[in-house]
Design a protein around this motif. Structure first.
Motif, PDB file in Angstrom:
ATOM      1  N   MET A   1      54.478  42.949  59.044  1.00  9.50           N
ATOM      2  CA  MET A   1      54.025  41.686  59.642  1.00  9.50           C
ATOM      3  C   MET A   1      52.588  41.831  60.140  1.00  9.50           C
ATOM      4  SD  MET A   1      57.394  40.464  61.744  1.00  9.50           S
ATOM      5  CE  MET A   1      56.766  38.859  62.180  1.00  9.50           C
ATOM      6  N   PHE A   2      52.296  43.005  60.751  1.00  8.29           N
ATOM      7  CA  PHE A   2      50.948  43.239  61.252  1.00  8.29           C
ATOM      8  C   PHE A   2      49.930  43.286  60.123  1.00  8.29           C
ATOM      9  CE2 PHE A   2      53.199  44.453  65.042  1.00  8.29           C
ATOM     10  CZ  PHE A   2      52.378  43.934  66.036  1.00  8.29           C
ATOM     11  N   LEU A   3      50.393  43.767  58.975  1.00  9.53           N
ATOM     12  CA  LEU A   3      49.489  43.839  57.827  1.00  9.53           C
ATOM     13  C   LEU A   3      49.216  42.449  57.269  1.00  9.53           C
ATOM     14  CD1 LEU A   3      50.851  46.863  55.730  1.00  9.53           C
ATOM     15  CD2 LEU A   3      48.667  46.726  56.946  1.00  9.53           C
ATOM     16  N   LEU A   4      50.262  41.630  57.193  1.00 10.87           N
ATOM     17  CA  LEU A   4      50.176  40.390  56.426  1.00 10.87           C
ATOM     18  C   LEU A   4      49.795  39.166  57.261  1.00 10.87           C
ATOM     19  CD1 LEU A   4      53.355  40.840  54.204  1.00 10.87           C
ATOM     20  CD2 LEU A   4      50.982  41.287  53.558  1.00 10.87           C
ATOM     21  N   ARG A   5      49.865  39.284  58.612  1.00 12.26           N
ATOM     22  CA  ARG A   5      49.600  38.114  59.454  1.00 12.26           C
ATOM     23  C   ARG A   5      48.232  37.503  59.175  1.00 12.26           C
ATOM     24  NH1 ARG A   5      50.928  39.817  65.492  1.00 12.26           N
ATOM     25  NH2 ARG A   5      49.006  40.934  65.010  1.00 12.26           N
ATOM     26  N   THR A   6      48.060  36.237  59.587  1.00 11.88           N
ATOM     27  CA  THR A   6      46.779  35.555  59.374  1.00 11.88           C
ATOM     28  C   THR A   6      45.646  36.358  60.008  1.00 11.88           C
ATOM     29  OG1 THR A   6      48.139  33.648  59.878  1.00 11.88           O
ATOM     30  CG2 THR A   6      45.830  33.220  59.346  1.00 11.88           C
ATOM     31  N   GLU A   7      45.904  36.923  61.227  1.00 13.34           N
ATOM     32  CA  GLU A   7      44.869  37.761  61.856  1.00 13.34           C
ATOM     33  C   GLU A   7      45.222  39.246  61.691  1.00 13.34           C
ATOM     34  OE1 GLU A   7      47.627  36.227  65.149  1.00 13.34           O
ATOM     35  OE2 GLU A   7      46.892  35.674  63.163  1.00 13.34           O
TER      36      GLU A   7
ATOM     37  N   LEU B   1      45.758  42.979  59.402  1.00 11.74           N
ATOM     38  CA  LEU B   1      44.810  43.979  58.902  1.00 11.74           C
ATOM     39  C   LEU B   1      44.155  43.536  57.594  1.00 11.74           C
ATOM     40  CD1 LEU B   1      43.967  46.715  60.025  1.00 11.74           C
ATOM     41  CD2 LEU B   1      45.519  47.771  58.377  1.00 11.74           C
ATOM     42  N   ILE B   2      44.995  43.037  56.663  1.00  6.19           N
ATOM     43  CA  ILE B   2      44.468  42.688  55.335  1.00  6.19           C
ATOM     44  C   ILE B   2      43.478  41.534  55.438  1.00  6.19           C
ATOM     45  CG2 ILE B   2      45.103  41.764  53.066  1.00  6.19           C
ATOM     46  CD1 ILE B   2      47.688  43.353  53.291  1.00  6.19           C
ATOM     47  N   ASN B   3      43.870  40.487  56.168  1.00  4.08           N
ATOM     48  CA  ASN B   3      42.986  39.333  56.310  1.00  4.08           C
ATOM     49  C   ASN B   3      41.704  39.689  57.045  1.00  4.08           C
ATOM     50  OD1 ASN B   3      43.900  36.998  54.975  1.00  4.08           O
ATOM     51  ND2 ASN B   3      45.667  36.929  56.358  1.00  4.08           N
ATOM     52  N   THR B   4      41.843  40.516  58.108  1.00  2.21           N
ATOM     53  CA  THR B   4      40.654  40.922  58.856  1.00  2.21           C
ATOM     54  C   THR B   4      39.681  41.657  57.948  1.00  2.21           C
ATOM     55  OG1 THR B   4      42.207  41.290  60.662  1.00  2.21           O
ATOM     56  CG2 THR B   4      39.926  41.973  61.043  1.00  2.21           C
ATOM     57  N   ALA B   5      40.245  42.557  57.138  1.00  3.68           N
ATOM     58  CA  ALA B   5      39.394  43.346  56.245  1.00  3.68           C
ATOM     59  C   ALA B   5      38.716  42.456  55.215  1.00  3.68           C
ATOM     60  CB  ALA B   5      40.226  44.416  55.552  1.00  3.68           C
ATOM     61  N   LEU B   6      39.494  41.536  54.643  1.00  3.95           N
ATOM     62  CA  LEU B   6      38.937  40.658  53.606  1.00  3.95           C
ATOM     63  C   LEU B   6      37.880  39.723  54.183  1.00  3.95           C
ATOM     64  CD1 LEU B   6      42.108  39.781  51.503  1.00  3.95           C
ATOM     65  CD2 LEU B   6      40.166  41.184  50.804  1.00  3.95           C
ATOM     66  N   LEU B   7      38.171  39.202  55.373  1.00  2.00           N
ATOM     67  CA  LEU B   7      37.213  38.314  56.022  1.00  2.00           C
ATOM     68  C   LEU B   7      35.935  39.074  56.367  1.00  2.00           C
ATOM     69  CD1 LEU B   7      39.507  36.274  58.441  1.00  2.00           C
ATOM     70  CD2 LEU B   7      38.091  35.326  56.602  1.00  2.00           C
ATOM     71  N   GLY B   8      36.128  40.267  56.922  1.00  2.27           N
ATOM     72  CA  GLY B   8      35.006  41.107  57.340  1.00  2.27           C
ATOM     73  C   GLY B   8      34.088  41.451  56.170  1.00  2.27           C
ATOM     74  N   SER B   9      34.707  41.696  55.020  1.00  2.00           N
ATOM     75  CA  SER B   9      33.907  42.070  53.858  1.00  2.00           C
ATOM     76  C   SER B   9      33.302  40.855  53.178  1.00  2.00           C
ATOM     77  CB  SER B   9      34.773  42.836  52.853  1.00  2.00           C
ATOM     78  OG  SER B   9      35.726  41.944  52.302  1.00  2.00           O
ATOM     79  N   GLY B  10      33.663  39.677  53.667  1.00  2.00           N
ATOM     80  CA  GLY B  10      33.096  38.448  53.129  1.00  2.00           C
ATOM     81  C   GLY B  10      33.662  38.013  51.803  1.00  2.00           C
ATOM     82  N   LEU B  11      34.750  38.618  51.383  1.00  2.00           N
ATOM     83  CA  LEU B  11      35.360  38.248  50.100  1.00  2.00           C
ATOM     84  C   LEU B  11      36.034  36.877  50.177  1.00  2.00           C
ATOM     85  CD1 LEU B  11      36.894  41.613  48.892  1.00  2.00           C
ATOM     86  CD2 LEU B  11      35.162  40.266  47.706  1.00  2.00           C
TER      87      LEU B  11
END
Lengths: 368, 300
Positions: free
Chosen positions: B137-143, B145-155
């Motif tokens: 759940m922590f990985l997949l949540r809107t905020e 790990l995955i979303n944070t990383a993708l957002l951070g990288s600007g993808l």
């Protein structure tokens, strides 16, 4: 001469171990060729390199004149009979034999006929639907043979295929295999550690030791005139004599035995340069040596006084181990019931005279 | 023959087996029978069991099967179908991922690495499955790990909705069941005689052909065992779909759990549980038949 397989300065190492050290060999088309040697001598490695199951570090392998170095096994016109047969346990005998036919472009409808033909060659008709685990060791060996023969290879490779069979069956299969090879005219490359087996079956053979070919040639030549001490011992002739050269004249070498006797030898190696005082080694096969009673008047030229150290009765023959004054030991074998039965008189510990016909002396190659 | 064996010795095997029978009887057979009984009953207003008024009439009218007939209503059939589908996909994905992994551990990795790699496959078991599912759940949540990383990288410009979807449930199921596929596959790949593959290649088969004609059939017991070990738990899973699938994804497991914990309808829950058990037994039967037909030793 038509060459089926040519091995040209092939080397293969596994880490620190040198399995093959610049081996060169030519195997003629249609002959039964044996790779003979003790375990670890590199004979199986060489066979796997010919099959393409392994690749050499250096050197070239040609099959039927074509360079196959680097080609995968399924691109080579050779097939293998594996040591433990490697039959597919999930397939029937027929499916095993027909396994590779589709890759040879044999139409689906003809595969069964091809398989049946191969099974007939090894006299296994009627076993088509059995599974490998329902067969005896000898039958499995035949299936493995049929499976390889069904592919109609230019060269058939056999990796100690008789190793798992008992002695009696083994002898029968040796004769059968030899006859089959003659009939089909396919080149057989046969790996074995059994010198008798290789002599029974082969036209020519190569004796291997520590990743090198010690000697290769026709069976009789290797058996009767081994070139090196290793080959002599491996061929059952452990009698290594040392002597010093006195002189060489027109292909005749005169040497002095350690005991003081003189011997004139035919020098089979015309290129060799002999110098007086040089040490040479020669062998005499155990069955060519004779023991005479200590008191008798020697008739033949080389005579070495010996003490009998051991006697082994083997039924068809009797062997003695005798020791010369300088500590060298020799093996003497005599067929039972040969001309004079006096042999039985040589008890352990008794004195005797060792002699032989000089014509049976085989000079060993000088090494290094 | 047992003719010469004294009576005491003849009964010895049965005595030795007694603890097993006792355990199985008390902890498995008896509760199952109780549940079977309950599944024929009706729920009362407070979530208990309605007393039986006329046993004869209930049996004759077939009313005792009411819970089972109810389970055939379209809404429940849809859930059953979804569960089946999810279990099938989970099993297929596990097989596709696990086979190369098991192959590498068994045949490619150097021997001294095997234990380490197998250890890595087993290590997740040291943590509770519930906690590991929360971690997803922590990985997949809107905020997460995955979303944070993708957002951070600007993808991506705005967070992806990864959680509470079928994909999330599938990821969770595959993650949880993967070791149960890898281990039996490893066991049968480890036993595979490598010279058979060499023989296939010597007979003209390329890498792909020797894989499908020799490796796969010979590791069939491992494949079958892995499929059974993954498929059955996936069919009854409820934690993963509850946490990662949200309210939208209901599987058979959730339905049953709901009947007991939320709807307080034990009879209906029992009937559903029995149907699931029957489905599982059917799978095991198919497995046993398939292995026997292939003429092979089963790995399970």
């Amino acid at each position: 001469m038509d060459i089926a397989v040519e091995i040209d300065r092939v080397s293969r190492r596994f880490g620190e171990i040198v399995a093959l050290d610049s081996v060169s060999l030519s195997i003629r088309r249609g002959e039964f060729f044996s790779l003979l040697g003790p375990s670890g001598c590199g004979k199986s490695t060489l066979l796997r390199l010919i099959a393409g199951l392994d690749q050499p570090d250096s050197g070239t392998i040609r099959i039927g004149g074509q360079d196959v170095t680097g080609l995968p096994p399924f691109r080579r016109p050779v097939n293998m009979v594996f040591q433990d047969y490697a039959l597919f346990p999930h397939l029937s005998v027929e499916e095993n034999v027909a396994f590779g036919l589709r890759y040879k472009g044999v139409p689906r409808g003809e595969q069964a006929a091809h398989a049946a033909e191969a099974l007939a060659l090894v006299q296994l008709k009627g076993f088509e639907q059995r599974r490998p685990h329902e067969l005896s060791g000898g039958q499995r060996q035949r299936v493995a043979l049929a499976r390889a023969l069904a592919m109609r290879p230019q060269v058939l490779l056999l990796d100690e295929p008789l190793g798992a069979l008992d002695q009696r069956l083994r002898e029968d299969v040796q004769v059968e295999l030899k006859n089959l090879q003659k009939r089909l005219g396919i080149t057989f490359v046969f790996v074995t550690h059994d010198q008798e087996e290789s002599l029974t079956m082969s036209d020519r053979l190569a004796v291997m030791n520590r990743g090198r070919v010690e000697q290769s040639g026709p069976c009789r030549e290797i058996f009767e005139t081994p070139g090196t001490e290793f080959v002599a011992r491996f061929m059952g002739a452990p009698n290594i004599f040392t002597a010093r050269v006195r002189g060489a004249v027109e292909g005749v070498l005169s040497v002095t035995l350690p005991g003081g006797g003189d011997l004139r030898l035919a020098d089979g190696d015309p290129g060799a340069r002999w110098s007086a005082g040089q040490q040479v080694r020669f062998i005499v096969r155990p069955e060519r040596l004779e023991l005479l009673a200590d008191s008798s008047e020697p008739v033949k030229s080389p005579v070495i006084p010996v003490i009998v150290r051991d006697r082994v009765y083997r039924g068809v023959s009797t062997s003695w181990i005798v020791e010369a004054g300088h500590g060298d030991r020799f093996l003497v074998t005599r067929q039972s019931g040969s001309r004079d039965g006096s042999g039985e008189a040589f008890e352990v510990g008794s004195r005797a005279l060792l002699c032989w016909d000089p014509a049976h002396t085989v000079l060993l190659r000088t090494e290094g | 023959m047992s003719r010469d064996v004294p009576p005491a010795r003849r009964s010895a095997p049965w005595l030795l087996l007694a603890p097993t029978w006792l355990t199985l009887g008390l902890l498995l057979v008896l509760p199952l029978l109780l549940m079977l009984g309950i599944s024929f009953r009706e729920r009362d207003v407070y979530g208990g069991l309605k007393p039986i008024e006329d046993l004869g009439a209930t049996v004759v009218s077939g009313a005792f099967l009411a819970n089972y007939t109810r389970s055939l209503e379209p809404i429940y059939l849809a859930i059953a179908w979804r569960s089946l589908w999810m279990a099938v996909v989970t099993t297929a994905v596990c097989l596709v991922i696990a086979y190369p992994v098991a192959y590498c551990i068994a045949a490619v990795a150097p021997p001294r690495w095997k234990t380490v790699l197998l250890g890595l496959v087993v290590i997740p078991f040291w943590t509770s499955f519930l906690i590991r599912t929360y971690a997803w759940m922590f990985l997949l949540r809107t905020e997460g790990l995955i979303n944070t990383a993708l957002l951070g990288s600007g993808l991506i410009g705005k967070p992806l909705e990864l959680l509470y979807r079928d994909g999330a449930v599938l990821a969770g199921l595959v993650y949880g069941e993967l070791p149960f596929m890898i281990l039996p596959l490893y066991a049968s790949l480890e036993k595979l005689d490598r010279t058979l593959i060499e023989a296939a290649r010597d007979l003209g088969a390329g890498r792909l052909a020797s894989f499908f004609r020799v490796t796969v059939p010979l590791t069939f017991p491992g494949i079958a065992a892995g499929v059974v070990l993954v498929f059955i738990p996936s069919l009854g899973q409820f934690i993963v779909s509850d946490l990662l699938g949200g309210a939208k994804t209901m599987l058979a497991g959730n339905l049953i759990q709901n009947q007991f914990a939320v709807a307080r309808n034990k009879p209906f829950g029992s009937a559903l549980a029995f149907e699931l058990t029957a489905a599982v037994l059917l799978c095991l039967l198919v497995y046993a038949l398939a292995v026997r037909r292939a003429g092979r030793e089963p790995l399970l």
